[in-house]
Design an enzyme around this catalytic site. Structure first.
Site, PDB file in Angstrom:
ATOM      1  N   THR A  31       0.773  -1.217  -0.032  1.00  0.00           N
ATOM      2  CA  THR A  31       0.173   0.003   0.149  1.00  0.00           C
ATOM      3  C   THR A  31       0.759   1.218   0.023  1.00  0.00           C
ATOM      4  O   THR A  31       0.517   2.131  -0.642  1.00  0.00           O
ATOM      5  CB  THR A  31      -1.045   0.062   1.349  1.00  0.00           C
ATOM      6  OG1 THR A  31      -1.666  -0.943   1.174  1.00  0.00           O
ATOM      7  CG2 THR A  31      -1.742   1.324   1.326  1.00  0.00           C
ATOM      8  N   TYR A  44      -5.328  11.066   9.746  1.00  0.00           N
ATOM      9  CA  TYR A  44      -3.993  11.464   8.696  1.00  0.00           C
ATOM     10  C   TYR A  44      -4.644  11.616   7.385  1.00  0.00           C
ATOM     11  O   TYR A  44      -4.058  12.561   6.617  1.00  0.00           O
ATOM     12  CB  TYR A  44      -3.269  10.228   8.727  1.00  0.00           C
ATOM     13  CG  TYR A  44      -2.521   9.720  10.152  1.00  0.00           C
ATOM     14  CD1 TYR A  44      -1.058  10.061   9.805  1.00  0.00           C
ATOM     15  CD2 TYR A  44      -2.478   9.701  11.368  1.00  0.00           C
ATOM     16  CE1 TYR A  44       0.047  10.005  10.665  1.00  0.00           C
ATOM     17  CE2 TYR A  44      -1.858   9.380  12.353  1.00  0.00           C
ATOM     18  CZ  TYR A  44      -0.315   9.620  11.962  1.00  0.00           C
ATOM     19  OH  TYR A  44       0.579   9.504  12.897  1.00  0.00           O
ATOM     20  N   ALA A  49       4.572   3.092   8.041  1.00  0.00           N
ATOM     21  CA  ALA A  49       5.440   2.287   7.097  1.00  0.00           C
ATOM     22  C   ALA A  49       6.860   2.055   7.913  1.00  0.00           C
ATOM     23  O   ALA A  49       7.253   0.988   7.783  1.00  0.00           O
ATOM     24  CB  ALA A  49       5.608   2.813   5.731  1.00  0.00           C
ATOM     25  N   HIS A  74      23.727  28.135   9.255  1.00  0.00           N
ATOM     26  CA  HIS A  74      22.878  29.096   9.110  1.00  0.00           C
ATOM     27  C   HIS A  74      22.440  29.692   7.530  1.00  0.00           C
ATOM     28  O   HIS A  74      23.635  29.634   6.839  1.00  0.00           O
ATOM     29  CB  HIS A  74      23.258  30.354   9.586  1.00  0.00           C
ATOM     30  CG  HIS A  74      22.324  31.565   9.752  1.00  0.00           C
ATOM     31  ND1 HIS A  74      21.338  31.763  10.348  1.00  0.00           N
ATOM     32  CD2 HIS A  74      22.720  32.702   8.984  1.00  0.00           C
ATOM     33  CE1 HIS A  74      20.696  32.790   9.897  1.00  0.00           C
ATOM     34  NE2 HIS A  74      21.639  33.540   9.272  1.00  0.00           N
TER      35      HIS A  74
END
Ligand code: NAD
Length: 490
Positions: A46, A189, A342, A466
């Site tokens: 899936t 979800y 998963a 940065h």
């Protein structure tokens, strides 16, 4: 080739080639075990074919269009036209590349691949039926088996996924035209990820959720920026309603939702109160997506023949070594229960293979990340402040708002924050939660911190490049220590 009724033997039979099963098979191959992986449908399961990968491809593609459309502030004026079938075929190309990669990796690791459907015949034997007319079946005798059959979407009564306007997530990700309007049932979800995808495609999206908020299980402060962004996208929400029926009044469909009972609010089964005409919702839409959870695929395996037990929801219960109640049979991934993620399945698959090979492997869920690919993304790992408190720690929390991040501002995406939880007395990092662009990537550093037993001091004194979003992680650790530079200390 017609396969006759032959019997072969294998050390390890893995049933299901999703991220839990194929990873187990590859690891077993690496450990020199003779391993056979049987799959009835497509390599990658899936996740690769119908879930994580296609949904993330669609999320990225719709983000590109949405960002281009809303970049006036950056001096960009664009009105991208969306060709959904082009988008879907790009997504299918990504899926093909990954699934063929899985097949190649399995072969390269010495895994015997078998196409067909497996059922247990007894505790050391499985029957494999090959699909296609005249393809027959064969018998495999195994020393060990790893069940990795995954999960399937739960339908709700009266909403069958065989009816064209009623979609599960797999069907929604394969549409070839953009629906004008869509009802999304369930704000978990899948509901929240796909509601954004369709809203960004221009669909009018209405979400019906039985509980009183989106994303059950996540803290309110994490959900707030996501709900705000969803509102900005024009998504409508109806909380406290359960979808109960639908019909076709003529053009399109009408979805009926009734006030959800108290059981739903307590996390129990969704039931509706006494139907009342005045309280019911009627949504006239083109299609409806049902995303009310997933159930383990354990009912088609004839597990009883092997003596393997499940709980009342069909979850195969396992110990910390992924073992079922039958010593030489293991279960990994969604079929072994929550969290249905998963990466949890892959981790379990590796453990099962290693235990079979005689290694001292065991599952460790303490640093298991979870990500919701909403806009912005939510990612968590380890404990929340409340969980740390309940577990007897004395938690200290550091936070950094993204509006103080130079990189987030240059991305034009500064809603959200990084929060880090640590034990006050010794500074050990216990957990973190992030709502931010790329939260899915940022959380990895904090998973490693937990795994390594790093302290706030370790995270704060690691020089971060940065300008990056990852500086926010360092700043949150500094904030917990009372040393933040770019935000006021608590
Ligand atoms: P979910 O459990 O996350 O959410 C289902 C929602 O539906 C809940 O909020 C529930 O209250 C609501 N609901 C249930 N019945 C209802 C009804 N009749 N009417 C209205 N609302 C109703 O389930 P999901 O979104 O379907 O996802 C299934 C699983 O897939 C999850 O457990 C998740 O672990 C996994 N998943 C993970 C990811 C990720 O890792 N990013 C993405 C998608 C799915």
């Amino acid at each position: 080739m017609v396969v006759g009724d032959v019997t072969t033997g294998t050390d390890v039979l893995v049933i299901g080639a999703g991220p839990a099963g194929y990873v187990a098979a590859i690891r077993a191959g690496q450990l020199d075990l003779d391993v056979t992986l049987v799959e009835k449908d497509a390599y990658g399961g899936t996740c690769l074919n119908h879930g994580c990968i296609p949904s993330k491809a669609m999320i990225t593609a719709t983000d590109v269009a949405h960002e281009a459309r809303h970049a006036e502030e950056m001096g960009i004026h664009a009105d991208p036209a969306i060709d959904l079938s082009g988008m879907v075929s790009w997504k299918d190309g990504v899926v093909d590349q990954l699934t063929s990669g899985v097949e190649k990796l399995c072969k390269a690791n010495g895994v015997n691949l078998l196409e067909g459907t497996a059922v247990f015949a007894d505790e050391h034997t499985a029957r494999i039926s090959h699909s296609g007319e005249g393809q027959g079946s064969e018998t495999i005798e195994f020393e060990h088996a790893i069940v990795a059959t995954g999960s399937r979407p739960i339908p709700i009564p009266d909403f069958s996924f065989d009816d064209e306007p009623i979609l599960n997530s797999r069907q929604a990700l394969a549409l070839d035209s953009v629906p004008d309007s869509l009802a999304v049932v369930g704000a978990g979800y899948i509901g929240m990820e796909l509601a954004s995808v369709f809203a960004k495609l221009g669909t009018e999206v209405t979400v019906v959720e039985a509980l009183d908020a989106i994303l059950p299980g996540y803290d309110d402060d994490l959900k707030r920026p996501v709900k705000q962004r969803a509102n900005d996208l024009g998504i409508d929400f109806h909380f406290g309603y359960a979808a109960t029926e639908w019909y076709e009044p003529g053009d399109g469909i009408r979805v009926i939702a009734e006030p959800a009972g108290d059981a739903a609010a307590d996390g129990g089964e969704v039931q509706v109160e006494e139907p009342d005409e005045d309280d019911r919702l009627e949504l006239d839409v083109e299609k409806a997506l049902i995303a009310v959870g997933r159930a383990p695929v354990s009912d088609t395996l004839e597990l009883e023949a092997a003596g393997v037990e499940t709980d009342e929801n069909g979850v195969i219960e396992t110990d910390s070594r992924a073992r079922t109640n039958v010593d030489h049979i293991f279960a990994v991934g969604d079929v072994a229960g929550e969290p249905m993620l998963a990466h949890k399945g892959s981790a379990e698959g590796q453990v099962a293979a290693e235990v079979i090979a005689g290694e001292p492997a065991a599952l460790d869920h303490q640093a298991m990340p979870a990500v919701v690919f909403t806009d912005p993304e939510i990612a968590t790992v380890g404990m929340t402040e409340t969980e740390a408190d309940e577990a007897g720690f004395d938690p200290v929390v550091g936070e950094f708002p993204l509006r103080a991040s130079g990189r987030a501002l240059t991305m034009g995406d500064s809603d959200g924050f990084v929060k880090i939880v640590a034990e006050e007395s010794d500074g050990y990092v216990l957990g973190a939660s992030i709502v931010a662009p790329e939260a899915s990537e940022l959380i990895a550093e904090l998973g490693l911190a937990i795994e390594l037993g790093a302290t706030l001091e370790d995270v704060a004194s690691t020089v971060h490049a940065h300008p990056t979003l990852s500086e926010s992680v360092m700043e949150a650790a500094e904030n917990a220590l009372g040393q933040a530079i770019h935000t006021l200390n608590r």
